[in-house]
Design an enzyme around this catalytic site. Structure first.
Site, mmCIF file in Angstrom:
data_model
loop_
_atom_site.group_PDB
_atom_site.id
_atom_site.type_symbol
_atom_site.label_atom_id
_atom_site.label_comp_id
_atom_site.label_asym_id
_atom_site.label_seq_id
_atom_site.Cartn_x
_atom_site.Cartn_y
_atom_site.Cartn_z
ATOM 1 N N CYS A 113 0.965 -1.204 -0.109
ATOM 2 C CA CYS A 113 -0.082 -0.038 0.051
ATOM 3 C C CYS A 113 0.814 1.273 -0.105
ATOM 4 O O CYS A 113 0.838 2.085 -0.745
ATOM 5 C CB CYS A 113 -1.041 0.042 1.305
ATOM 6 S SG CYS A 113 -2.166 1.306 1.241
ATOM 7 N N CYS A 114 1.962 1.290 0.842
ATOM 8 C CA CYS A 114 2.738 2.641 1.014
ATOM 9 C C CYS A 114 3.561 2.694 -0.408
ATOM 10 O O CYS A 114 3.783 3.737 -0.973
ATOM 11 C CB CYS A 114 3.755 2.128 1.939
ATOM 12 S SG CYS A 114 3.045 2.383 3.716
ATOM 13 N N CYS A 202 -0.707 7.941 7.541
ATOM 14 C CA CYS A 202 -2.228 7.806 6.876
ATOM 15 C C CYS A 202 -3.041 7.581 8.316
ATOM 16 O O CYS A 202 -2.709 6.893 9.373
ATOM 17 C CB CYS A 202 -2.293 6.669 6.008
ATOM 18 S SG CYS A 202 -1.554 7.278 4.533
ATOM 19 N N CYS A 205 -3.318 4.022 9.651
ATOM 20 C CA CYS A 205 -2.175 3.299 10.122
ATOM 21 C C CYS A 205 -1.324 4.079 11.326
ATOM 22 O O CYS A 205 -0.187 3.921 11.617
ATOM 23 C CB CYS A 205 -1.325 3.298 8.901
ATOM 24 S SG CYS A 205 -1.779 2.142 7.649
ATOM 25 N N CYS A 230 8.217 3.090 5.573
ATOM 26 C CA CYS A 230 7.265 3.067 4.429
ATOM 27 C C CYS A 230 7.993 2.689 3.095
ATOM 28 O O CYS A 230 7.304 2.274 2.205
ATOM 29 C CB CYS A 230 6.290 4.179 4.603
ATOM 30 S SG CYS A 230 7.036 5.859 4.146
#
Length: 238
Positions: A113-114, A202, A205, A230
């Site tokens: 995702c990162c 985010c 997270c 990340c």
């Protein structure tokens, strides 16, 4: 212009942030400040006293806290600067979300995702620069940031035909020094800091940090402490 990075690092080692910034901005015209947290606003504040035409960019992952979006706008207005918002490739992101949903990182880790929301947009930007300035500090992570220097060749984002240089002016500052500067100079900061957040990423997270916890304990708290990166600062990951 070719700069001897080893020689430059010898010149900058243990120097104060303003000295490092002044040197960076004198050596490179095509240089930008990476902005997301409290440290980065200090860099903006200092850099503007040296040079008025600084580039500033930030990552808009699409998953930031509402307070963070207000913070970005607060900084833009306070300093009367342009802040470039870097966003993910929507086709790649759309495919990822359709395939894995909105919260897959809780099951298989945050790296994919990162990679889509942060690393790829950053890489796109960095290919356009000769150097960039970050707010990394050594004491942010005992596992991943202890060995970073004041200046380095960013091997993670350099191209075969173009060397990218990375400056870390706040490297040797402690958290207390960051907040002393913010208070003394009335520097804008994210209102989430008043709610127990220290290191802010985010919304899904990031959570507030408990008393005596390390400042990055609130990031990706469901994963091992050695994974608190990340991918933006790849060279810091051992």
């Amino acid at each position: 212009m070719t700069v001897n990075i080893e020689q430059l690092q010898s010149e900058l080692v243990s120097k104060n942030p303003r000295f490092i910034l002044k040197k960076a901005l004198s050596l490179y015209d095509n240089i930008a400040v990476s902005f997301s947290g409290a440290e980065d606003v200090i860099l903006i504040d200092m850099a503007l006293s040296i040079r008025k035409d600084i580039q500033v960019f930030t990552l808009d992952t699409g998953r930031l806290h509402p307070e963070t979006y207000r913070f970005i706008e607060k900084v833009r207005k306070h300093y009367q600067i342009d802040i470039e918002l870097l966003t993910p490739n929507w086709e790649v992101l759309d495919g990822f979300v359709k395939r894995k949903g909105l919260f897959s990182f809780y099951e298989d880790g945050h790296q994919e995702c990162c990679g889509i929301r942060k690393v790829e947009p950053l890489k796109r930007k960095l290919t356009q620069l000769d150097a960039w300035i970050t707010g990394q500090r050594r004491d942010q992570s005992a596992e991943t940031r202890q060995d970073i220097p004041e200046v380095q060749v960013d091997n993670a984002f350099s191209r075969p035909d173009h060397e990218l240089v990375k400056f870390n002016p706040l490297l040797n500052w402690k958290s207390a020094q960051v907040w002393d500067y913010i208070e003394a100079n009335q520097v804008p900061y994210n209102e989430l800091h008043n709610k127990g957040y220290i290191s802010i990423g985010c919304e899904p997270c990031t959570r507030p940090v408990l008393p005596n916890q390390h400042e990055r304990a609130g990031r990706w708290w469901w994963e091992e402490s050695t994974q608190k990166e990340c991918g933006l600062h790849v060279s810091a990951i051992k």
